[in-house]
Design a protein around this motif. Structure first.
Motif, PDB file in Angstrom:
ATOM      1  N   THR A   1       0.709  -1.236  -0.492  1.00 60.33           N
ATOM      2  CA  THR A   1      -0.143   0.061  -0.076  1.00 60.33           C
ATOM      3  C   THR A   1       1.040   1.863  -0.111  1.00 60.33           C
ATOM      4  N   SER A   2       1.377   1.426  -1.232  1.00 62.91           N
ATOM      5  CA  SER A   2       2.552   2.616  -1.495  1.00 62.91           C
ATOM      6  C   SER A   2       1.875   3.560  -2.549  1.00 62.91           C
TER       7      SER A   2
ATOM      8  N   GLY B   1      -4.113   4.493   0.678  1.00 65.78           N
ATOM      9  CA  GLY B   1      -5.238   3.793  -0.518  1.00 65.78           C
ATOM     10  C   GLY B   1      -5.173   4.734  -1.963  1.00 65.78           C
TER      11      GLY B   1
END
Length: 235
Positions: free
Chosen positions: A72-73, A153
């Motif tokens: 999640t980047s 997100g």
């Protein structure tokens, strides 16, 4: 989702100012995003479906350089961006942490992303400019995103500059800023905006002739009838 070419062409032909007026008439007041303004490679009007990303305030155990390698980047989000989308980033208006820099913007440009729109700031300003990616933002700052933000997100509803943005809503950005068109209203808004600009071009010619504004702008019934008669005759 890619935009229909007819819709794309129509929206590229109208200003964000016109769009805000049309949306106002349809009851949509919160459509112009506070903060995003043309900053880099933003000399032309850009239209595209929104690809949303969201930051929250920095939390020390999560907002770390190591988070850049997380599934999640921002890096992972960029790889999910479809060609032609406009990346709309909710950075909560934070001014002291640049959400993207030159390398990330270069990758977005390579993937065919149409533009970046954010109520936050970017870093590596000179490098971002060199990528050619059109950017609407609220400024530049040297610190990295984790100095003030945590990325959480993408592909969800976000708030950007006080406007609710849902994935695949339509974004139009030009010299006056960035405007959000709800996806369900896009076609009727585009048609109304094209007609509004046609009317206003005719009104401008009447102003050039020296006519006073009362009854002309906005047009009363008599002016409207004259406009329709003259434009129908021209066709």
């Amino acid at each position: 989702m890619p935009l229909d070419k007819t819709l794309l062409d129509a929206l590229q032909a109208v200003t964000t100012a016109t769009l805000t007026t049309v949306l106002l008439k349809k009851g949509i007041r919160r459509c112009w995003m506070r903060g995003p303004m043309p900053r880099f490679a933003a000399g032309q009007r850009i239209v595209g479906p929104a690809f949303t990303l969201r930051f929250v305030p920095a939390r020390e155990d999560l907002a770390t350089p190591e988070s850049w390698s997380s599934p999640t980047s921002t890096r992972a989000a960029i790889e999910a961006m479809p060609e032609g989308c406009i990346a709309v980033v909710d950075a909560m208006g934070v001014q002291e942490a640049g959400i993207f820099g030159d390398i990330l913007c270069a990758r977005m440009k390579k993937r065919g992303v149409a533009a970046l729109v954010t109520d936050g700031v970017v870093r590596d300003g000179e490098g971002v400019d060199g990528t050619g990616l059109p950017v609407w933002c609220s400024g530049v700052a040297a610190p990295a995103s984790v100095a003030g933000l945590t990325f959480v997100g993408w592909g969800e509803p976000v708030g950007c500059g006080g406007v609710a943005v849902y994935p695949n809503d339509i974004v139009v950005a030009d010299g006056d800023g960035a405007v959000l068109i709800p996806a369900a209203l896009a076609e009727e808004v585009a048609l109304a905006a094209v007609e509004q600009e046609r009317l206003e071009l005719w009104i401008m010619r009447e102003v050039d002739k020296g006519l006073p504004l009362p009854g002309l702008y906005p047009p009363n019934a008599e002016t409207r009838a004259r406009y329709e008669a003259e434009t129908n005759k021209a066709q």
